[in-house]
Motif scaffolding. Structure first.
Motif, PDB file in Angstrom:
ATOM      1  N   GLU A  56       0.879  -0.888   0.087  1.00 38.59           N
ATOM      2  CA  GLU A  56       0.423  -0.036  -0.261  1.00 38.59           C
ATOM      3  C   GLU A  56       0.883   1.210  -0.220  1.00 38.59           C
ATOM      4  OE1 GLU A  56      -2.609  -2.585  -0.219  1.00 38.59           O
ATOM      5  OE2 GLU A  56      -1.906  -2.384   2.072  1.00 38.59           O
ATOM      6  N   ALA A  57       2.382   1.336   0.750  1.00 42.65           N
ATOM      7  CA  ALA A  57       2.475   2.385   0.631  1.00 42.65           C
ATOM      8  C   ALA A  57       3.666   2.821  -0.633  1.00 42.65           C
ATOM      9  CB  ALA A  57       3.302   2.399   2.046  1.00 42.65           C
ATOM     10  N   GLY A  58       4.099   1.718  -1.049  1.00 47.50           N
ATOM     11  CA  GLY A  58       4.491   1.904  -2.228  1.00 47.50           C
ATOM     12  C   GLY A  58       3.136   2.087  -3.172  1.00 47.50           C
ATOM     13  N   ILE A  59       2.295   1.522  -3.641  1.00 49.88           N
ATOM     14  CA  ILE A  59       1.571   1.956  -4.320  1.00 49.88           C
ATOM     15  C   ILE A  59       1.226   3.502  -4.234  1.00 49.88           C
ATOM     16  CG2 ILE A  59      -1.203   1.602  -5.216  1.00 49.88           C
ATOM     17  CD1 ILE A  59      -0.136  -1.344  -4.979  1.00 49.88           C
ATOM     18  N   ARG A  60       1.214   4.339  -2.806  1.00 48.17           N
ATOM     19  CA  ARG A  60       0.243   5.253  -2.644  1.00 48.17           C
ATOM     20  C   ARG A  60       1.386   5.938  -3.238  1.00 48.17           C
ATOM     21  NH1 ARG A  60      -1.680   3.268   2.252  1.00 48.17           N
ATOM     22  NH2 ARG A  60       0.596   3.773   3.389  1.00 48.17           N
ATOM     23  N   THR A  61       2.217   5.813  -2.819  1.00 42.54           N
ATOM     24  CA  THR A  61       3.727   7.147  -2.823  1.00 42.54           C
ATOM     25  C   THR A  61       4.645   7.186  -4.700  1.00 42.54           C
ATOM     26  OG1 THR A  61       5.416   5.558  -2.172  1.00 42.54           O
ATOM     27  CG2 THR A  61       4.755   7.379  -0.672  1.00 42.54           C
ATOM     28  N   ALA A 108       8.920  -4.543  -6.178  1.00 42.88           N
ATOM     29  CA  ALA A 108       9.101  -3.640  -7.439  1.00 42.88           C
ATOM     30  C   ALA A 108       8.377  -2.824  -7.547  1.00 42.88           C
ATOM     31  CB  ALA A 108       9.003  -4.912  -8.889  1.00 42.88           C
ATOM     32  N   MET A 109       7.098  -2.576  -6.658  1.00 42.08           N
ATOM     33  CA  MET A 109       5.777  -1.491  -6.379  1.00 42.08           C
ATOM     34  C   MET A 109       6.689  -1.062  -5.135  1.00 42.08           C
ATOM     35  SD  MET A 109       1.823  -3.565  -7.006  1.00 42.08           S
ATOM     36  CE  MET A 109       3.048  -4.771  -6.839  1.00 42.08           C
ATOM     37  N   GLU A 110       7.274  -1.229  -3.962  1.00 43.84           N
ATOM     38  CA  GLU A 110       7.222  -0.601  -2.718  1.00 43.84           C
ATOM     39  C   GLU A 110       9.040   0.060  -2.982  1.00 43.84           C
ATOM     40  OE1 GLU A 110       6.778  -4.417  -0.082  1.00 43.84           O
ATOM     41  OE2 GLU A 110       8.955  -4.035  -0.962  1.00 43.84           O
ATOM     42  N   MET A 111       9.750  -0.630  -3.967  1.00 48.79           N
ATOM     43  CA  MET A 111      11.074   0.362  -4.689  1.00 48.79           C
ATOM     44  C   MET A 111      10.896   1.112  -5.984  1.00 48.79           C
ATOM     45  SD  MET A 111      13.710  -0.386  -2.343  1.00 48.79           S
ATOM     46  CE  MET A 111      12.049  -1.153  -1.653  1.00 48.79           C
ATOM     47  N   VAL A 162       2.244  -5.987 -13.488  1.00 51.48           N
ATOM     48  CA  VAL A 162       2.790  -5.447 -11.718  1.00 51.48           C
ATOM     49  C   VAL A 162       4.630  -5.224 -11.985  1.00 51.48           C
ATOM     50  CG1 VAL A 162       2.531  -5.252  -9.840  1.00 51.48           C
ATOM     51  CG2 VAL A 162       0.472  -5.829 -11.061  1.00 51.48           C
ATOM     52  N   SER A 163       4.589  -6.104 -11.907  1.00 53.44           N
ATOM     53  CA  SER A 163       6.529  -6.321 -11.718  1.00 53.44           C
ATOM     54  C   SER A 163       7.128  -5.708 -12.788  1.00 53.44           C
ATOM     55  CB  SER A 163       7.019  -7.530 -11.247  1.00 53.44           C
ATOM     56  OG  SER A 163       6.325  -8.168 -10.530  1.00 53.44           O
ATOM     57  N   ILE A 164       6.633  -6.057 -13.791  1.00 59.61           N
ATOM     58  CA  ILE A 164       7.621  -5.231 -15.540  1.00 59.61           C
ATOM     59  C   ILE A 164       7.741  -3.519 -15.023  1.00 59.61           C
ATOM     60  CG2 ILE A 164       5.916  -5.378 -16.828  1.00 59.61           C
ATOM     61  CD1 ILE A 164       9.724  -5.388 -17.626  1.00 59.61           C
ATOM     62  N   ASN A 165       6.136  -3.483 -15.030  1.00 59.79           N
ATOM     63  CA  ASN A 165       5.767  -1.757 -15.238  1.00 59.79           C
ATOM     64  C   ASN A 165       6.198  -1.093 -13.979  1.00 59.79           C
ATOM     65  OD1 ASN A 165       4.309  -2.017 -17.177  1.00 59.79           O
ATOM     66  ND2 ASN A 165       2.137  -2.247 -16.340  1.00 59.79           N
ATOM     67  N   SER A 166       6.652  -2.104 -12.910  1.00 60.87           N
ATOM     68  CA  SER A 166       6.896  -0.973 -11.719  1.00 60.87           C
ATOM     69  C   SER A 166       8.616  -0.917 -11.512  1.00 60.87           C
ATOM     70  CB  SER A 166       6.255  -2.123 -10.483  1.00 60.87           C
ATOM     71  OG  SER A 166       5.467  -1.850  -9.615  1.00 60.87           O
TER      72      SER A 166
END
Length: 184
Positions: A56-61, A108-111, A162-166
């Motif tokens: 959630e924190a990764g996606i938000r930011t 990946a989303m977090e980073m 999700v991974s490739i886009n992140s």
């Protein structure tokens, strides 16, 4: 997933298109309410339904928060106090995402989120470190998450996307901001 705040982008677009302060007022009310009700925890916050799960924190930011911030920045409703609250929360998100992270598509989303915080808020002393750390980890993650044939290790089309886009999601913003990414 409500704490990913995807609807903030729509409020921002409405404000940007019309200049109507009712959209900014609604957003400020939601932001302040969320910040008061959801303080950053001092643990990883991984349980289901946590507003501070690292995903959630990764996606938000990486999406909603930066877009809302810049959409509403010219608004008189986005007053100095609220701006400070939000910037403080961006910093707290950066600390949280650097300290706690998972693996696979979540990582990946977090980073990606951590990179966005560092790049878009260079005023933080840790910004350069966060950008360097996140971009290096995403570069390494490409080799970990994807098989030689290009499939993502979780073998699900959604997770692949999700991974490739992140992983690639930092490329455009780095290019626009002249931030050097790892070679390759």
């Amino acid at each position: 997933q409500l704490s990913r705040h995807p609807y903030w982008k729509e409020l921002g677009k409405a404000y940007w298109a019309t200049g109507d302060e009712k959209y900014a007022q609604a957003w400020v009310k939601q932001l302040r309410s969320w910040l008061i009700q959801c303080p950053v925890p001092d643990y990883s916050a991984s349980p289901d339904y946590s507003r501070w799960r690292t995903i959630e924190a990764g996606i938000r930011t990486l999406y909603a928060w930066p877009e809302a911030f810049f959409y509403f920045l010219p608004s008189k409703s986005f007053d100095v106090e609220t701006t400070i609250w939000m910037v403080k929360s961006f910093y707290e998100h950066g600390i949280h995402l650097r300290k706690y992270h998972r693996k696979n598509n979540w990582f990946a989303m977090e980073m990606n989120g951590l990179f966005h915080i560092g790049l878009l808020l260079p005023e933080f002393k840790l910004s350069e470190y966060w950008c360097r750390y996140a971009s290096t980890k995403l570069f390494e993650e490409e080799k970990i998450q994807f098989y030689p044939d290009g499939a993502q290790m979780e073998l699900a089309p959604g997770y692949h996307g999700v991974s490739i886009n992140s992983i690639l999601g930092i490329y455009d913003i780095a290019k626009v901001n002249n931030y050097p990414l790892p070679e390759g």
